[in-house]
Structures are given as C-alpha cells and as structure tokens.
Design an enzyme around this catalytic site. Structure first.
Site, mmCIF file in Angstrom:
data_model
loop_
_atom_site.group_PDB
_atom_site.id
_atom_site.type_symbol
_atom_site.label_atom_id
_atom_site.label_comp_id
_atom_site.label_asym_id
_atom_site.label_seq_id
_atom_site.Cartn_x
_atom_site.Cartn_y
_atom_site.Cartn_z
ATOM 1 N N ASP A 11 45.959 33.285 42.109
ATOM 2 C CA ASP A 11 47.185 34.099 42.242
ATOM 3 C C ASP A 11 47.026 34.965 43.497
ATOM 4 O O ASP A 11 45.953 35.038 44.093
ATOM 5 C CB ASP A 11 47.367 34.982 40.995
ATOM 6 C CG ASP A 11 48.651 35.806 41.031
ATOM 7 O OD1 ASP A 11 49.688 35.309 41.520
ATOM 8 O OD2 ASP A 11 48.630 36.973 40.587
ATOM 9 N N SER A 12 48.119 35.646 43.857
ATOM 10 C CA SER A 12 48.038 36.586 44.974
ATOM 11 C C SER A 12 47.226 37.819 44.599
ATOM 12 O O SER A 12 46.666 38.492 45.465
ATOM 13 C CB SER A 12 49.453 37.044 45.348
ATOM 14 O OG SER A 12 50.035 37.688 44.224
ATOM 15 N N CYS A 75 50.769 31.502 39.606
ATOM 16 C CA CYS A 75 51.670 32.336 40.402
ATOM 17 C C CYS A 75 52.978 31.572 40.566
ATOM 18 O O CYS A 75 52.971 30.438 41.079
ATOM 19 C CB CYS A 75 51.030 32.590 41.766
ATOM 20 S SG CYS A 75 52.112 33.427 42.931
ATOM 21 N N GLU A 153 49.487 45.663 39.029
ATOM 22 C CA GLU A 153 48.208 45.836 39.753
ATOM 23 C C GLU A 153 47.598 47.200 39.415
ATOM 24 O O GLU A 153 46.410 47.315 39.136
ATOM 25 C CB GLU A 153 48.428 45.728 41.270
ATOM 26 C CG GLU A 153 48.787 44.339 41.769
ATOM 27 C CD GLU A 153 47.594 43.396 41.950
ATOM 28 O OE1 GLU A 153 46.508 43.868 42.345
ATOM 29 O OE2 GLU A 153 47.756 42.190 41.704
ATOM 30 N N CYS A 189 57.154 36.004 36.856
ATOM 31 C CA CYS A 189 56.055 36.385 37.749
ATOM 32 C C CYS A 189 54.889 36.630 36.814
ATOM 33 O O CYS A 189 55.043 37.331 35.790
ATOM 34 C CB CYS A 189 56.405 37.659 38.520
ATOM 35 S SG CYS A 189 54.980 38.390 39.350
ATOM 36 N N HIS A 191 52.420 38.457 36.972
ATOM 37 C CA HIS A 191 52.020 39.860 36.807
ATOM 38 C C HIS A 191 52.719 40.516 35.612
ATOM 39 O O HIS A 191 52.183 41.442 35.008
ATOM 40 C CB HIS A 191 52.373 40.671 38.060
ATOM 41 C CG HIS A 191 51.377 40.549 39.171
ATOM 42 N ND1 HIS A 191 51.295 39.439 39.983
ATOM 43 C CD2 HIS A 191 50.424 41.413 39.620
ATOM 44 C CE1 HIS A 191 50.333 39.620 40.881
ATOM 45 N NE2 HIS A 191 49.784 40.817 40.683
HETATM 46 N N1 DGL Z 1 52.025 36.843 40.477
HETATM 47 C C1 DGL Z 1 52.869 36.254 41.422
HETATM 48 C C2 DGL Z 1 53.993 35.440 40.799
HETATM 49 O O1 DGL Z 1 53.840 34.918 39.712
HETATM 50 C C3 DGL Z 1 53.299 36.962 42.688
HETATM 51 C C4 DGL Z 1 53.231 38.432 42.865
HETATM 52 C C5 DGL Z 1 53.304 38.845 44.336
HETATM 53 O O2 DGL Z 1 52.306 38.686 45.025
HETATM 54 O O3 DGL Z 1 54.375 39.275 44.787
HETATM 55 O O4 DGL Z 1 55.026 35.242 41.384
#
Ligand code: DGL
Length: 265
Positions: A11-12, A75, A153, A189, A191
């Site tokens: 992931d990012s 992600c 985060e 997302c 996150h």
């Molecule tokens: N967790 C990521 C997603 O599912 C991206 C979050 C990000 O870096 O903006 O899209």
C-alpha cells in the site's frame, strides 16, 4: 523443504493493514512482508500517470528483494489504476483491491450507495464500470477524502483525532443531492476500515460500511493453497520506502499486526 516464500502486501501507507488483518485470520503462519510506499504517500492526490509508473517499478524492486509467493496490492488507488500493468510486468500472482460496490448493492435497501475513497480512485473508469455492472438500479454517490487517509495514518501512530474530521468526510457524501438517503457506504480506500468505528460514531444516522477485505483474503488463501506454511508464526517485516526515522512512529501500531521488524527499501 525450502522455507515458505512470504506474501507481499503493498500500500502507499498503513491502509493495507486492514487487508493484512483478514489475511492473518486465514493464514496465521504465513510469512508477511508489508510494504508501505511512504516515500510516495499519499497516492490519492497523485495523477494516474504517476501511479501507473511508480507502482509496477516499485513492486519489481520489492519482488527482487523478497521473492514473494504472491503480491496483494492492498490499495484501491493503485489497483484501479495500475493492476493490469503490474500483472503484465511480473511473473507471479497479483491480487488487487477494488471498491466493494457489488456487495454494497446487495445490502442497500434505499438503493442509494455512498463510495468513500481517495480523490484519485473515485474518478476512475474502473469505478464507473463496477457501478454500471453491479449497481444498475442504485444511485451511486462518490466522495474523495485525503483528510480521512491522514487520519488513519495518525491513528496508527497513536495520535488523537477529532470526531469533527470524521463527520466532515461523511458530510462529503451525505450532503450531496440525495445523499441523505444513503444507507450503505463502500470504504473504497484500505485506510478507512482502520477508522471505521470512528466513522460509525460520527454518522448522523446508522450506516452500514462495507469493504472487500475478507474477499481479498479468501482469494489470497486460495492462490496459495498448495503452500506449506511454517508451524509457528514468523516475524513479520514492514518495509518503508521513505524516511526510516518517520517509520519508527508506527512501530507499536505495526506490532499489533504482527510486524515486528522495520526495514527500509
Ligand atoms: N490506501 C490507499 C487506497 O486504498 C490509498 C491512500 C493514499 O495514499 O491516498 O486507496
């Protein structure tokens, strides 16, 4: 027998941990390398072209270093933009993450669904196709929130976050025309499931939140069905592409997901 190769979860940032949690439930002893592209974070405000170049190259480097059994792109932003490129570039199975519009359409009684993702994800043609195919009779309302990604985060670093911020993210959906009828929200997302309890608390009325994480874990387990895993859980590795000192702030949070070793790419 040679030692089992790891599953590489990518992931990012820390969002992919919401996917890892489900993978761990099904494959508790699988060796894990969790890769966070902290040097490229956030993806949600980047152009599709940047992501399409960055992600396959990075996964190529990670594959060389860790020789994984398979890759899970945990992600939505990277998957909706770069999944085909990654599959074309690498000779191993790659599981992607796409917004859970299909299960949301099954659950919705009002036939109005919210999709909460990053700004990059919600405008992807991939999302249009999912809506057209699986939610034909639903109104699909989308909102992209970069703030919510940052909140997840911060939560993993143990920082306090305010309810107002979660309410603001939901308002982005609920305040659009027809948004007051939304009954199911897709967490598009990875996150966002990490802060789902905060979203539920901040919601003005009961909302059902859905994500595709359990399905990704099932797919991963199926693809790795012939692997013999170690008898004991192995030490999980978290590898960051960005600043190593900044990564230290996540140490306690990562340990909660079985990732006790931090490395730098
Ligand atoms: N967790 C990521 C997603 O599912 C991206 C979050 C990000 O870096 O903006 O899209």
């Amino acid at each position: 027998m040679p030692p089992a190769r790891p599953l590489l979860v990518f992931d990012s940032g820390v969002g992919g941990l919401s996917v890892l949690r489900e993978i761990r439930t099904l494959l508790p002893h699988a060796p894990i390398v969790y890769a966070a592209d902290s040097g490229g974070y956030p993806y949600g405000t980047k152009s599709p072209a940047e992501i399409a170049i960055r992600v396959p190259a990075l996964l190529g480097r990670l594959t060389e270093r860790y020789d994984p059994e398979l890759i899970v792109i945990a992600c939505n932003t990277a998957s909706t933009i770069a999944l085909d490129d990654v599959r074309a570039a690498l000779d191993l199975p790659v599981v992607g993450t796409v917004p859970a519009i299909k299960p949301a359409a099954v659950l919705s009684k009002t036939r109005v669904i919210g999709v909460l993702g990053t700004k990059a994800t919600i405008v992807q043609p991939y999302v249009d196709r999912l809506a057209a195919e699986f939610a034909t009779d639903c109104t699909v309302i989308r909102h992209g929130s970069a703030e919510l990604v940052d909140l997840a985060e911060a939560t993993l670093r143990g920082a306090a976050t305010s309810s107002d911020s979660y309410r603001r993210a939901l308002d982005g959906l609920l305040h659009q025309p027809g948004g007051d009828r939304i009954d199911v929200v897709v967490l598009a997302c990875t996150h966002f499931p990490l802060v789902e309890d905060r979203l539920a608390e901040a919601a003005p009325h009961a909302l059902t939140f859905v994500d595709g994480n359990a399905g990704i874990a099932r797919r991963t387990a199926w693809l790795a069905r012939d692997v013999t895993w170690p008898e004991e859980p192995s030490e999980g590795i978290a590898v960051f592409t960005g600043d190593a000192t900044a990564a230290e702030a996540y140490r306690a949070g990562l340990a909660g997901f079985g990732l006790t070793r931090i490395e730098k790419l």
